[in-house]
Design an enzyme around this catalytic site. Structure first.
Site, PDB file in Angstrom:
ATOM      1  CG  HIS A  20      15.627 -28.519  -5.061  1.00  0.00           C
ATOM      2  ND1 HIS A  20      15.545 -27.451  -5.727  1.00  0.00           N
ATOM      3  CD2 HIS A  20      16.395 -29.571  -5.779  1.00  0.00           C
ATOM      4  CE1 HIS A  20      16.582 -27.687  -6.642  1.00  0.00           C
ATOM      5  NE2 HIS A  20      17.117 -28.984  -6.681  1.00  0.00           N
ATOM      6  CE  LYS A 104      22.163 -25.054  -9.374  1.00  0.00           C
ATOM      7  NZ  LYS A 104      21.606 -26.530  -8.927  1.00  0.00           N
ATOM      8  CG  HIS A 141      20.923 -27.338 -13.947  1.00  0.00           C
ATOM      9  ND1 HIS A 141      20.214 -28.163 -12.911  1.00  0.00           N
ATOM     10  CD2 HIS A 141      20.825 -27.616 -15.117  1.00  0.00           C
ATOM     11  CE1 HIS A 141      19.457 -28.828 -13.834  1.00  0.00           C
ATOM     12  NE2 HIS A 141      19.750 -28.643 -15.266  1.00  0.00           N
ATOM     13  CG  HIS A 179      22.219 -32.137 -10.647  1.00  0.00           C
ATOM     14  ND1 HIS A 179      22.618 -31.623 -11.946  1.00  0.00           N
ATOM     15  CD2 HIS A 179      21.552 -31.178  -9.771  1.00  0.00           C
ATOM     16  CE1 HIS A 179      22.094 -30.402 -11.733  1.00  0.00           C
ATOM     17  NE2 HIS A 179      21.475 -30.271 -10.793  1.00  0.00           N
TER      18      HIS A 179
HETATM   19  O1  DOR Z   1      14.799 -32.493 -11.535  1.00  0.00           O
HETATM   20  C1  DOR Z   1      14.902 -31.319 -11.260  1.00  0.00           C
HETATM   21  N1  DOR Z   1      14.020 -30.867 -10.159  1.00  0.00           N
HETATM   22  N2  DOR Z   1      16.011 -31.023 -11.573  1.00  0.00           N
HETATM   23  C2  DOR Z   1      16.286 -29.655 -11.255  1.00  0.00           C
HETATM   24  O2  DOR Z   1      17.280 -28.965 -11.473  1.00  0.00           O
HETATM   25  C3  DOR Z   1      15.444 -28.795 -10.253  1.00  0.00           C
HETATM   26  C4  DOR Z   1      14.597 -29.820  -9.412  1.00  0.00           C
HETATM   27  C5  DOR Z   1      13.292 -29.099  -8.783  1.00  0.00           C
HETATM   28  O3  DOR Z   1      13.365 -27.968  -8.361  1.00  0.00           O
HETATM   29  O4  DOR Z   1      12.120 -29.657  -8.822  1.00  0.00           O
HETATM   30 ZN    ZN Z   2      18.659 -29.491  -7.715  1.00  0.00          ZN
END
Ligand code: DOR
Ligand code: ZN
Length: 349
Positions: A20, A104, A141, A179
């Protein structure tokens, strides 16, 4: 340390198959960390608003390139955010034009930035069929969002309810189970065909749920999918270090400002980009699997995506690496994974 342990480790330049990078000022603060460590990265589309069409993804890619410091050699690999309304033609067009390399699937309300996600995979059936026919990977996810399902069970239930049927019904679709956090996910991926692979984060290799909850709540250990019991962590370590081509590096680095983590309702996400390779390498060393690190970090991902491995190498050298308590990401203070700890390998260059 055994006397024959190497002092340095040189591998092909690695990639991060799940990150991210955010947007705006924060993007400029975090992208150099990923670009220092990795040649390429699969960039998540869960911005606000999410990246749901070709024009939006292309513009986001431009912003990433503009935020990249001069002279850094880094290629963002973009992704499209699927919604109930995604048009199969838009997906095929963007893939053919190289705007994005994958799409995604966020189940709606599963995690940060997923409010516009898919409410039922039946709603994107035509999109998935098109993706299967053009060889475009689906990134998943893998958590159910049903309020009745315990948060620690959401990944395993997702396999039974959604992922296993999907893989059965669309055997041509390439799927990355993102993940993974459970023994069930490892077993599912291992027993599936070559079209199913998984990424594993550093945090899920290092911590179990105790790290988040024992001796006080540790918001910087909280991410989604949430860390599970020790038995699951051990299964992930086994999978990552096994040499299997089905598992590869995906940090899920997900930065949030310190104040958004240390809050009554803290955000999910762990910022691991600054020391990602050092963090993974600690695990491979502890497992006696330094010889398997290059496959996990640099070879398995490109093979799955049908991309060339990177030219060039990176070298890690033994030596103490203190991880700061906080990192200033272009004006936003963020607590990194391993804050205040010392890691044992240093990325040179
Ligand atoms: O912990 C997470 N943070 N899991 C996710 O799937 C999204 C991510 C985020 O964008 O902050
Ligand atoms: Zn992620």
């Amino acid at each position: 340390m055994a006397s024959d342990s190497p002092i340095t480790l040189t591998i092909r330049r690695p990639d991060d198959w799940h990150v991210h990078l955010r947007d705006g000022a924060l993007l400029a603060g975090v992208v150099p960390h990923t670009a220092r460590q990795f040649a390429r990265a699969i960039v998540m589309p869960n911005l606000s608003p999410p990246m749901t069409d070709c024009a939006g993804v292309a513009a986001y890619r431009e912003r990433i390139m503009a935020a990249l410091p001069e002279g850094m050699d880094f290629t963002p690999l973009m992704t499209l955010y699927l919604t109930d309304a995604t048009d199969p033609d838009e997906v095929a067009r963007g893939f053919a034009d190289g705007v994005f390399v994958a799409a995604k699937l966020y189940p709606a309300h599963a995690t940060t930035g997923s409010a516009h996600g898919v409410t039922d995979v039946a709603n994107i059936r035509a999109v998935l069929e098109r993706m299967a026919s053009i060889g475009m990977p689906l990134l998943v996810h893998g958590e159910v969002t049903d309020a009745h399902v315990d948060i620690f069970d959401r990944e395993a239930v997702f396999i039974d309810r959604t992922l296993a049927p999907l893989v059965r019904e669309l055997p041509e679709l390439n799927v990355v189970f993102e993940h993974v956090t459970t023994q069930e996910a490892v077993q599912f991926v291992e027993s599936a065909g070559a079209n199913v692979a998984a990424t594993i984060t550093p945090q899920h290799l290092h911590i179990n749920r105790n790290a988040m909850l024992v001796g006080g709540i540790r918001p910087h250990m909280y991410c989604l999918p949430v860390a599970k019991r020790e038995v699951h962590r051990l299964a992930l370590r086994q999978a990552a270090t096994s040499g299997s081509g089905k598992f590869f590096l995906g940090t899920d680095s997900a930065p949030h400002a310190v104040g958004l983590k240390e809050a009554a309702c803290g955000c999910a996400g762990i910022f691991n980009a600054p020391f990602a390779l050092e963090s993974y390498l600690a695990v491979f060393e502890e497992e006696g699997a330094l010889d398997k690190f290059e496959a996990f970090a640099s070879l398995n991902g490109p093979a799955f995506y049908g991309l060339p491995v990177n030219a060039g190498t990176v070298t890690l050298e033994r030596g103490p690496v203190p991880v700061p308590e906080q990192i200033d990401a272009n004006g936003t203070a963020i607590v990194p994974f391993h804050a205040g700890e010392e890691l044992g390998w240093r990325l040179l260059g």
